[in-house]
Scaffold this active site. Structure first.
Site, PDB file in Angstrom:
ATOM      1  N   HIS A 178       0.826  -1.095   0.057  1.00 34.72           N
ATOM      2  CA  HIS A 178       0.157  -0.407  -0.265  1.00 34.72           C
ATOM      3  C   HIS A 178       1.330   1.313  -0.279  1.00 34.72           C
ATOM      4  CE1 HIS A 178      -4.065   1.778   0.540  1.00 34.72           C
ATOM      5  NE2 HIS A 178      -3.218   2.763   1.503  1.00 34.72           N
ATOM      6  N   HIS A 212      -5.500  -0.879   6.468  1.00 32.84           N
ATOM      7  CA  HIS A 212      -5.957  -0.763   7.593  1.00 32.84           C
ATOM      8  C   HIS A 212      -6.650  -2.024   8.131  1.00 32.84           C
ATOM      9  CE1 HIS A 212      -3.663   2.650   6.626  1.00 32.84           C
ATOM     10  NE2 HIS A 212      -4.491   3.275   5.592  1.00 32.84           N
ATOM     11  N   ASP A 226       2.308   3.303   2.830  1.00 35.26           N
ATOM     12  CA  ASP A 226       1.089   4.137   2.461  1.00 35.26           C
ATOM     13  C   ASP A 226       1.453   5.870   2.516  1.00 35.26           C
ATOM     14  OD1 ASP A 226      -1.268   5.552   2.885  1.00 35.26           O
ATOM     15  OD2 ASP A 226      -2.010   5.164   5.099  1.00 35.26           O
ATOM     16  N   HIS A 256     -11.551   3.725  -3.483  1.00 34.37           N
ATOM     17  CA  HIS A 256     -11.422   4.508  -3.173  1.00 34.37           C
ATOM     18  C   HIS A 256     -11.631   3.615  -1.404  1.00 34.37           C
ATOM     19  CE1 HIS A 256     -10.164   7.588   0.376  1.00 34.37           C
ATOM     20  NE2 HIS A 256      -8.730   7.368  -0.474  1.00 34.37           N
ATOM     21  N   TYR A 284      -4.538   7.934  -6.466  1.00 33.75           N
ATOM     22  CA  TYR A 284      -6.233   8.486  -6.866  1.00 33.75           C
ATOM     23  C   TYR A 284      -5.643  10.041  -7.378  1.00 33.75           C
ATOM     24  CZ  TYR A 284      -5.315   9.795  -1.727  1.00 33.75           C
ATOM     25  OH  TYR A 284      -4.761  10.202  -0.585  1.00 33.75           O
TER      26      TYR A 284
END
Length: 450
Positions: free
Chosen positions: A53, A265, A316, A203, A118
């Site tokens: 991620h 998460h 992340d 998302h 994104y």
């Protein structure tokens, strides 16, 4: 064909000595233990996991959001600062930042990355003439660094479950199903390396409608699906208030969740939800450094591990790109939560061995990548533990792996191969000088613009 030889190597069934590894077309075609020295000589080789991620553009924000701007600073106030940062980023900037982040990932021991991408539009949501402009930029960064890549174009269509329109910085994220189809097709048609893959990323349950989620899941029946879920208590409350169930509960009631799902998460879970995810074989994508930075909370790691759940690690926000630190932070969070030591270790495997195995196996599944172990038929995603490291001196096998993960030395890996591509040599990425030079130029410009 290229050949590696290791004094010690962690293979599918454990540690072996004097190991010869033959590689062809990015895959391991032959393994031999107790073999004479031949080819590229290494000390200790281990499987190199994937980063499951990442938002690479956020790498350039590292250290810029640490001042208190609100009496109750949180993820949501951080997000506002991130939107401001977005306003000054050009496609060229994003490519340069992505290259630098991917380079750091390789140097720290990641052989591949799942880019949860994104940013699709220009400032104020203005569409680019090339609808896949930003996807092309991520691909260019992957090509420059040689890292393995699973590209995840993000579906992001609304500002909340009430369907409200996107505002401000969010407009750069806006996509619809047709956009995602186009980006998946475009990326698939021009992959730089045959080991690359593409998936889809709705998302979150906040950012897509129920109808859109069902559509995207059906439209790509064989692709990896990654989604943020249960990261923040405010998100859990919003979904529960609007849908009558918590995010995980709603997802499991409405979709067949299996091992092609990566649930990013999964911080705020009930014990029942934790067990349900483990049973489903879905991968939990943990990002302990980012979760710590944003004050998200602590994952139910002990229950999940006892239920044989699968988890891997991502960077992340990329405020610190370090595979070892992600694994370490996760274990330490469990120690703090349960007031115990070596929480994730078993009677037969050390903490480091457990963390490393999970990182490899689960990230391979999450990326749809034929990797995760040094075995015949698998991609040659391989790292060499650092040489000349005092913390590893005199240690071998699991003790060396533990020392590498939990020692303070900042050295990550000596060498790294991604699908057989030798992209880190003697602790540095092969294109480090030019990538760093371009990144420094971009950072200087961005900071003068803010």
């Amino acid at each position: 064909m290229k050949t590696l030889w290791a004094k010690n190597a962690l293979l599918e069934n454990g540690w072996e000595s004097s190991v010869q590894i033959d590689i062809e077309n990015g895959k391991i075609i032959s393994l031999k233990s107790n073999a004479p020295q031949k080819g590229y000589l290494a000390n200790t080789l281990i499987p190199a996991p994937s980063n499951l991620h990442s938002h690479t553009f956020q790498r350039a924000m590292a250290g810029m959001t640490e001042a208190k701007v609100n009496p109750t600073d949180s993820f949501w106030t951080w997000r506002k600062l991130m939107y401001q940062f977005l306003d000054v980023l050009t496609p060229e900037d994003i490519e340069t930042i992505a290259s630098y982040a991917m380079m750091e990932m390789a140097e720290t021991g990641f052989a591949a990355v799942a880019e949860f991408h994104y940013i699709h539009n220009g400032k104020n949501g203005v569409r680019y003439s090339n609808p896949a402009e930003m996807t092309d930029r991520i691909a260019a960064a992957g090509t420059e660094t040689g890292i393995g890549l699973t590209h995840l174009p993000v579906l992001y269509s609304q500002g909340g479950i009430d369907g409200r329109k996107l505002e401000g910085g969010q407009k750069r994220f806006q996509t619809n199903i047709s956009d995602i189809e186009h980006q998946v097709t475009k990326f698939s048609s021009q992959v730089a390396f045959t080991d690359w893959n593409v998936g889809v990323a709705p998302h979150s349950l906040r950012a897509v409608s129920q109808k859109e989620l069902a559509e995207v899941v059906t439209l790509f029946p064989q692709k990896p699906i990654h989604i943020h879920i249960a990261e923040q208590t405010a998100e859990v409350d919003e979904i529960k208030g609007g849908y009558g169930a918590t995010p995980v509960e709603w997802l499991f009631n409405n979709h067949e969740v299996n091992n092609r799902w990566c649930l990013i998460h999964s911080t705020h879970l009930t014990d029942i939800e934790t067990r349900s995810i483990a049973k489903s074989k879905a991968i939990v994508g943990l990002c302990p450094i980012t979760e710590s930075s944003l004050g998200d909370g602590i994952f139910n790691g002990v229950i999940f591990s006892k239920e044989k759940g699968a988890y891997g690690f991502g960077t992340d926000s990329n405020i610190q790109i370090d595979l070892r630190a992600e694994m370490r932070t996760f274990e330490y969070s469990q120690r703090l939560k349960h007031k115990a030591r070596a929480v994730l270790a078993t009677e037969t495997k050390s903490t480091g061995r457990i963390l490393h195995e999970q990182a490899n196996k689960s990230s391979a599944t999450a990326l749809g990548r034929n990797s995760g172990k040094i075995a015949i038929g698998y991609l040659a995603d391989i790292a060499e533990l650092p040489l000349g490291n005092p913390d590893l001196e005199g240690l071998k096998n699991d003790m060396a792996l533990d020392a590498w993960i939990f020692s303070p030395d900042s050295t990550s890996v000596e060498n790294l191969w991604s699908a057989g591509r030798h992209i880190v040599k003697s602790r540095s990425h092969i294109n480090k000088e030019i990538i760093t030079k371009k990144y420094m130029k971009v950072i200087k410009k961005l900071r003068s613009d803010l």
